[in-house]
Write an enzyme that holds these catalytic residues in place. Sequence first.
Site, mmCIF file in Angstrom:
data_model
loop_
_atom_site.group_PDB
_atom_site.id
_atom_site.type_symbol
_atom_site.label_atom_id
_atom_site.label_comp_id
_atom_site.label_asym_id
_atom_site.label_seq_id
_atom_site.Cartn_x
_atom_site.Cartn_y
_atom_site.Cartn_z
ATOM 1 N N THR A 18 0.819 -1.208 0.000
ATOM 2 C CA THR A 18 0.000 0.000 0.000
ATOM 3 C C THR A 18 0.850 1.253 0.000
ATOM 4 O OG1 THR A 18 -0.126 -0.087 2.417
ATOM 5 C CG2 THR A 18 -1.900 -1.136 1.198
ATOM 6 N N SER A 116 9.406 7.110 2.628
ATOM 7 C CA SER A 116 8.812 7.577 3.870
ATOM 8 C C SER A 116 9.842 7.782 4.966
ATOM 9 C CB SER A 116 7.708 6.612 4.318
ATOM 10 O OG SER A 116 7.010 7.125 5.423
ATOM 11 N N HIS A 117 9.734 7.035 6.051
ATOM 12 C CA HIS A 117 10.588 7.211 7.220
ATOM 13 C C HIS A 117 11.827 6.320 7.178
ATOM 14 C CE1 HIS A 117 7.747 3.996 7.771
ATOM 15 N NE2 HIS A 117 8.466 3.481 8.742
ATOM 16 N N LYS A 129 5.550 5.556 -5.590
ATOM 17 C CA LYS A 129 4.147 5.148 -5.524
ATOM 18 C C LYS A 129 3.305 6.115 -6.338
ATOM 19 C CE LYS A 129 2.289 7.492 -1.407
ATOM 20 N NZ LYS A 129 1.428 7.296 -0.228
ATOM 21 N N ASP A 280 8.579 13.288 9.459
ATOM 22 C CA ASP A 280 9.461 12.241 8.940
ATOM 23 C C ASP A 280 9.991 12.585 7.547
ATOM 24 O OD1 ASP A 280 7.056 11.817 7.536
ATOM 25 O OD2 ASP A 280 7.439 9.676 7.347
ATOM 26 N N ASP A 282 9.094 12.074 4.403
ATOM 27 C CA ASP A 282 8.238 12.707 3.397
ATOM 28 C C ASP A 282 7.171 13.587 4.026
ATOM 29 O OD1 ASP A 282 6.856 10.514 4.431
ATOM 30 O OD2 ASP A 282 5.798 10.108 2.570
ATOM 31 N N ASP A 284 4.749 13.139 6.185
ATOM 32 C CA ASP A 284 3.361 12.735 6.428
ATOM 33 C C ASP A 284 3.142 12.228 7.851
ATOM 34 O OD1 ASP A 284 4.639 10.275 6.149
ATOM 35 O OD2 ASP A 284 3.190 9.446 4.737
ATOM 36 N N ARG A 285 4.204 11.973 8.598
ATOM 37 C CA ARG A 285 4.074 11.521 9.988
ATOM 38 C C ARG A 285 4.458 12.645 10.942
ATOM 39 N NH1 ARG A 285 4.995 5.251 10.147
ATOM 40 N NH2 ARG A 285 4.842 4.765 7.931
ATOM 41 N N GLU A 366 -3.349 6.580 12.737
ATOM 42 C CA GLU A 366 -2.754 5.278 12.997
ATOM 43 C C GLU A 366 -1.647 5.431 14.022
ATOM 44 O OE1 GLU A 366 -1.623 4.251 9.049
ATOM 45 O OE2 GLU A 366 0.149 5.533 9.054
ATOM 46 N N GLU A 367 -1.336 4.322 14.686
ATOM 47 C CA GLU A 367 -0.375 4.371 15.779
ATOM 48 C C GLU A 367 1.044 4.684 15.325
ATOM 49 O OE1 GLU A 367 2.128 1.940 15.842
ATOM 50 O OE2 GLU A 367 1.280 1.124 13.997
ATOM 51 N N LYS A 379 -1.887 11.001 5.211
ATOM 52 C CA LYS A 379 -1.582 11.538 6.524
ATOM 53 C C LYS A 379 -0.723 12.788 6.335
ATOM 54 C CE LYS A 379 1.691 7.663 7.083
ATOM 55 N NZ LYS A 379 1.071 6.682 6.172
ATOM 56 N N ARG A 499 5.692 -6.664 14.366
ATOM 57 C CA ARG A 499 5.209 -5.606 15.253
ATOM 58 C C ARG A 499 4.233 -6.214 16.254
ATOM 59 N NH1 ARG A 499 7.425 -1.297 12.785
ATOM 60 N NH2 ARG A 499 7.078 -0.880 10.566
#
Length: 546
Positions: A18, A116-117, A129, A280, A282, A284-285, A366-367, A379, A499
């Site tokens: 995803t 991402s991160h 993506k 982060d 990109d 988004d976090r 999300e966590e 996000k 996780r």
Amino acid sequence: MSIQTLTTTPFDGQKPGTSGLRKKVTVFQQPHYLENFVQALFDELHGDAPASGHTLVLGGDGRFHNRSAVQTILKMAAARGYSQVLVGQGGILSTPATSAVIRRRGASGGIILSASHNPGGPDGDFGIKYNATNGGPAPEKLTEAVFERTRSLSSYRISDAADIPLDTQGAHQMEGMGIEVIDPVADYAAVQRELFDFDAIRRLFASGFRLRYDAMWAVGGPYAKAIIEGELGAPAGTVVNAEPKEDFGGLHPDPNPVYADDLVAQLMGAGAPDMGAASDGDADRNMILGRGFIVSPSDSLAVLTAHAQRVPGYRRGLAGVARSMPTSTAVDRVARAMGVACFETPTGWKFFGNLLDAGQVTLCGEESYGTGSDHVREKDGLWAVLFWLNLVAVTGQSVEELVRGVWREHGRCMYSRHDYEGIPTERADALMAELRNRLSSLAGQTVAGQHIAWADDFSYTDPVDGSVSQRQGVRVVLEDSSRVVFRLSGTGTEGATLRVYLERHEPDATRHDLPVQQALAPLVQLAGELAGIERHTGMGSPSVMT
């Protein structure tokens, strides 16, 4: 200029998840590797037809290989016949900004270059993506079709035009395709102005309120500098580590207490600022901190939900809220008290996107330090920081006071995630297979002194399109509603990550300050015995605890 048709070998790689395709930079640097994926994407989007009439948005987080990949994709888009490409200045566009540009400009979609991160640099990670016309991640049906196409593709088309100058805004032409190098911040900032009370936040900073925003040498820096320091009047130096670097300064651009340890030290030390925040790779976090106080992502979503109507963009109220299944149930409790619908989805922002598009939810999170709303379909790290600043400004409460207010009213969800990283894939798969085989017999058992009420492998039927997602994570729930959740993550590039999510609800306010790991110790023991973690992985403790 001319368009070349070059041969390529079938793509032999991991199926994109995803979050798109993520691999080591050295993998993407292989001849024709990136081109294979992009050609397959264009083929699935447009079939045998040219892409005339379509506008593509393009940019990335600035990590190593970003600029080279942008030039390659521009030349392939020109060969495909796109009418226009909007590319961020310097090849830069954060993930939420890409979503904002797609939506505001009416583009047909966008390509985001990011892992991402994950770490960057020549030996780090890279990713790609596609986001659809709603600004959100491509649906699984498309990503699966692209993957299948890559496995049989034998050629791709690319222009031999010269590279486009990316560092100055302006218009260019390539094979009849228009290219506009755009301000990467402008559209995104316009969206934020529509949501938040910028005047109230300006007054907050003018009063002497101090924020430390750590951009982690990543793409969020230019956005935070432009908005927080530029528009909102925070003092120069409020945003630190603000220049995007190809290797993120040699650091891991993941905003959690482990990797943003310098920020945590600043907020826990003498003379700490009033609030801390980080974003982060990109952007988004996000991570939010108060003076001497760390906010969990689950609690952050609960606080934003509880106070949403204090913010202009959400004054109308919330259609609903959503959280990923492993995220704590803190927001469920707040939503229930407010009479607001709360959805539990699999991990992956596309599930939120369906609910957002259908108008069934307004906020989601999300966590893993991701929070967002219906303003974009990703996000959004800086959005969350602005939301918190707006709440502090209009309530007069500190970050800690806002969180403790939710705890007093709804109880505290003691929560932690334990990551076991770099597990050989076959061992991780064996652990999950063994655990799944035991599910039917767990209800009613007592394991490690804990009585299990029920256990399942989470499945989800999308209320919008009716699609079914199965095997989304093993849930083990105790009689007191405590939870242990097990999932394998697909966001890494080496081995597998197990996780383990641990949650226990504590209604007693006198116990809210118990150390989280101490409060969750019985669940840690339960998780280890249930899944045979050390036996399968050889690891006596997690790699990271957040």
